[in-house]
Design a protein around this motif. Structure first.
Motif, PDB file in Angstrom:
ATOM      1  N   GLN A  10      -9.307 111.428  82.626  1.00 12.91           N
ATOM      2  CA  GLN A  10      -8.338 112.293  81.637  1.00 12.91           C
ATOM      3  C   GLN A  10      -7.024 111.612  82.443  1.00 12.91           C
ATOM      4  N   HIS A  11      -7.176 111.437  84.350  1.00 15.46           N
ATOM      5  CA  HIS A  11      -5.932 111.437  84.822  1.00 15.46           C
ATOM      6  C   HIS A  11      -5.034 109.493  84.966  1.00 15.46           C
ATOM      7  N   VAL A  12      -6.803 108.786  84.419  1.00 13.01           N
ATOM      8  CA  VAL A  12      -6.751 107.446  83.859  1.00 13.01           C
ATOM      9  C   VAL A  12      -6.490 107.571  82.916  1.00 13.01           C
ATOM     10  N   LEU A  13      -6.875 107.971  81.752  1.00 15.03           N
ATOM     11  CA  LEU A  13      -6.023 107.498  79.894  1.00 15.03           C
ATOM     12  C   LEU A  13      -4.366 107.978  80.150  1.00 15.03           C
ATOM     13  N   ALA A  14      -4.234 109.388  80.728  1.00 16.30           N
ATOM     14  CA  ALA A  14      -2.666 109.493  81.114  1.00 16.30           C
ATOM     15  C   ALA A  14      -1.877 108.378  82.484  1.00 16.30           C
ATOM     16  N   MET A  15      -2.227 107.299  83.054  1.00 16.07           N
ATOM     17  CA  MET A  15      -1.865 106.652  83.319  1.00 16.07           C
ATOM     18  C   MET A  15      -1.785 105.549  82.531  1.00 16.07           C
ATOM     19  N   PHE A  16      -2.945 105.226  81.841  1.00 16.62           N
ATOM     20  CA  PHE A  16      -2.547 103.963  80.834  1.00 16.62           C
ATOM     21  C   PHE A  16      -1.201 103.901  79.864  1.00 16.62           C
ATOM     22  N   VAL A  17      -1.647 104.803  79.487  1.00 15.90           N
ATOM     23  CA  VAL A  17      -0.486 105.028  78.466  1.00 15.90           C
ATOM     24  C   VAL A  17       0.753 104.992  79.167  1.00 15.90           C
ATOM     25  N   ALA A  18       0.893 106.216  80.101  1.00 16.55           N
ATOM     26  CA  ALA A  18       2.408 105.963  80.715  1.00 16.55           C
ATOM     27  C   ALA A  18       2.819 104.293  81.236  1.00 16.55           C
ATOM     28  N   ASN A  19       1.352 103.821  81.318  1.00 19.55           N
ATOM     29  CA  ASN A  19       1.637 102.212  82.559  1.00 19.55           C
ATOM     30  C   ASN A  19       1.781 101.057  80.975  1.00 19.55           C
ATOM     31  N   LEU A  20       1.738 101.109  80.170  1.00 21.51           N
ATOM     32  CA  LEU A  20       1.449 100.282  78.330  1.00 21.51           C
ATOM     33  C   LEU A  20       2.462 100.830  78.165  1.00 21.51           C
ATOM     34  N   ALA A  21       3.065 101.890  77.920  1.00 22.89           N
ATOM     35  CA  ALA A  21       4.259 101.437  77.677  1.00 22.89           C
ATOM     36  C   ALA A  21       5.540 101.178  77.236  1.00 22.89           C
ATOM     37  N   PRO A  22       5.997 101.623  78.242  1.00 25.64           N
ATOM     38  CA  PRO A  22       7.564 100.675  78.533  1.00 25.64           C
ATOM     39  C   PRO A  22       7.358  99.197  78.641  1.00 25.64           C
ATOM     40  N   VAL A  23       5.788  98.650  79.092  1.00 29.11           N
ATOM     41  CA  VAL A  23       5.546  97.064  78.696  1.00 29.11           C
ATOM     42  C   VAL A  23       5.660  96.622  77.107  1.00 29.11           C
ATOM     43  N   LEU A  24       5.127  97.323  76.621  1.00 26.43           N
ATOM     44  CA  LEU A  24       5.068  97.251  74.955  1.00 26.43           C
ATOM     45  C   LEU A  24       5.995  97.334  74.441  1.00 26.43           C
ATOM     46  N   ILE A  25       6.892  99.071  74.473  1.00 24.93           N
ATOM     47  CA  ILE A  25       8.364  98.386  74.169  1.00 24.93           C
ATOM     48  C   ILE A  25       9.622  97.900  74.251  1.00 24.93           C
ATOM     49  N   VAL A  26       9.165  96.949  75.637  1.00 18.64           N
ATOM     50  CA  VAL A  26      10.521  95.926  75.991  1.00 18.64           C
ATOM     51  C   VAL A  26       9.736  94.986  75.467  1.00 18.64           C
ATOM     52  N   LEU A  73      -2.077 108.670 100.299  1.00 21.97           N
ATOM     53  CA  LEU A  73      -2.908 110.090  99.422  1.00 21.97           C
ATOM     54  C   LEU A  73      -3.475 109.300  97.962  1.00 21.97           C
ATOM     55  N   PRO A  74      -3.877 110.059  96.563  1.00 23.62           N
ATOM     56  CA  PRO A  74      -4.675 110.028  95.065  1.00 23.62           C
ATOM     57  C   PRO A  74      -3.069 108.904  94.454  1.00 23.62           C
ATOM     58  N   ILE A  75      -2.452 108.513  94.662  1.00 24.05           N
ATOM     59  CA  ILE A  75      -1.125 108.546  94.423  1.00 24.05           C
ATOM     60  C   ILE A  75      -1.030 107.428  93.027  1.00 24.05           C
ATOM     61  N   VAL A  76      -1.363 107.439  91.723  1.00 23.82           N
ATOM     62  CA  VAL A  76      -1.353 106.233  90.689  1.00 23.82           C
ATOM     63  C   VAL A  76      -0.109 105.832  90.931  1.00 23.82           C
ATOM     64  N   MET A  77       0.568 104.230  90.854  1.00 19.25           N
ATOM     65  CA  MET A  77       1.635 103.709  90.943  1.00 19.25           C
ATOM     66  C   MET A  77       1.500 103.073  89.423  1.00 19.25           C
ATOM     67  N   GLY A  78       2.623 102.963  89.108  1.00 23.90           N
ATOM     68  CA  GLY A  78       2.438 102.018  87.720  1.00 23.90           C
ATOM     69  C   GLY A  78       4.201 101.971  87.292  1.00 23.90           C
ATOM     70  N   VAL A  79       4.097 101.208  85.485  1.00 25.45           N
ATOM     71  CA  VAL A  79       5.354 101.033  85.738  1.00 25.45           C
ATOM     72  C   VAL A  79       6.772 102.298  84.791  1.00 25.45           C
ATOM     73  N   SER A  80       7.852 102.045  85.256  1.00 29.24           N
ATOM     74  CA  SER A  80       8.373 103.069  85.396  1.00 29.24           C
ATOM     75  C   SER A  80       9.617 102.626  83.514  1.00 29.24           C
ATOM     76  N   PHE A  81       9.087 104.419  83.105  1.00 33.39           N
ATOM     77  CA  PHE A  81      10.130 104.402  82.306  1.00 33.39           C
ATOM     78  C   PHE A  81      12.220 104.195  82.834  1.00 33.39           C
ATOM     79  N   THR A  82      12.102 104.605  83.906  1.00 31.45           N
ATOM     80  CA  THR A  82      13.783 104.181  84.520  1.00 31.45           C
ATOM     81  C   THR A  82      14.262 103.678  84.050  1.00 31.45           C
TER      82      THR A  82
END
Length: 194
Positions: A10-26, A73-82
């Motif tokens: 579930q964590h990996v799938l949530a990371m995929f959405v959060a990581n891919l969404a800003p890239v797809l929008i831009v 620590l088990p931190i998943v890094m990714g793309v930001s919406f900032t």
């Protein structure tokens, strides 16, 4: 283990959405500089793959630190919406396009690194500072008065000359600096014995 695998997935799938969404929008809005055409599906796919690869490297660096980089620590890094809004403005401008956005991202990253190193040095300086009553009064009053006066909507500095208002209106750093400087000069360093 029965719960760990579904939660991890579930964590990996949530990371995929959060990581891919800003890239797809831009990428869906981005124009190629000069031509005014949108990016092709192959280019967008390549950019998505690069984003996931960079997120994987960042995650591995957090899990398995190299020198002083990483938290263990088990931190998943990714793309930001900032910066999504500013990137959309740049990449939809036909004169700048996707290429101009990449330049802005590189310049922004260098700026963040510069301010991060300045902040790091400031924290190192604070570590060596003696926190007594005088220092705590200077710090607290500087932030309260400096930020409070510069961020008021009543335009506190309208009674001063225009140049003073131009410097201090909305500029919390200048207000904090001046108040801390004045307090450090005016407050006595040691209590005098009677």
């Amino acid at each position: 283990m029965r719960k760990a695998i579904p939660f991890g997935l579930q964590h990996v799938l949530a990371m995929f959405v959060a990581n891919l969404a800003p890239v797809l929008i831009v990428c869906s809005a981005a124009l190629v500089r000069g031509s005014g055409e949108h990016l092709t599906a192959a280019e967008i796919t390549q950019i998505l793959q690069c984003a996931m690869f960079a997120a994987g490297i960042g995650t591995c660096m957090q899990l398995y630190p190299v020198w002083k980089i990483g938290s263990k620590l088990p931190i998943v890094m990714g793309v930001s919406f900032t910066f999504l809004g500013s990137l959309l403005i740049i990449c939809t401008n036909p004169k700048l396009g996707y290429e101009g956005m990449i330049g802005a991202v590189i310049l922004g990253g260098c700026t963040v690194m510069m301010f991060g190193s300045i902040m790091y040095e400031g924290i190192k300086m604070l570590k060596n500072c003696e926190f007594n009553d005088r220092t705590m009064i200077i710090v607290s009053l500087s932030f309260c008065i400096g930020v409070g006066l510069t961020q008021t909507s009543g335009n506190f500095f309208s009674a001063f000359p225009k140049e003073v208002g131009d410097i201090f209106n909305g500029n919390a750093v200048a207000g904090v600096f001046v108040v801390s400087l004045l307090l450090s000069l005016l407050l006595p360093k040691k209590k005098q014995a009677n």
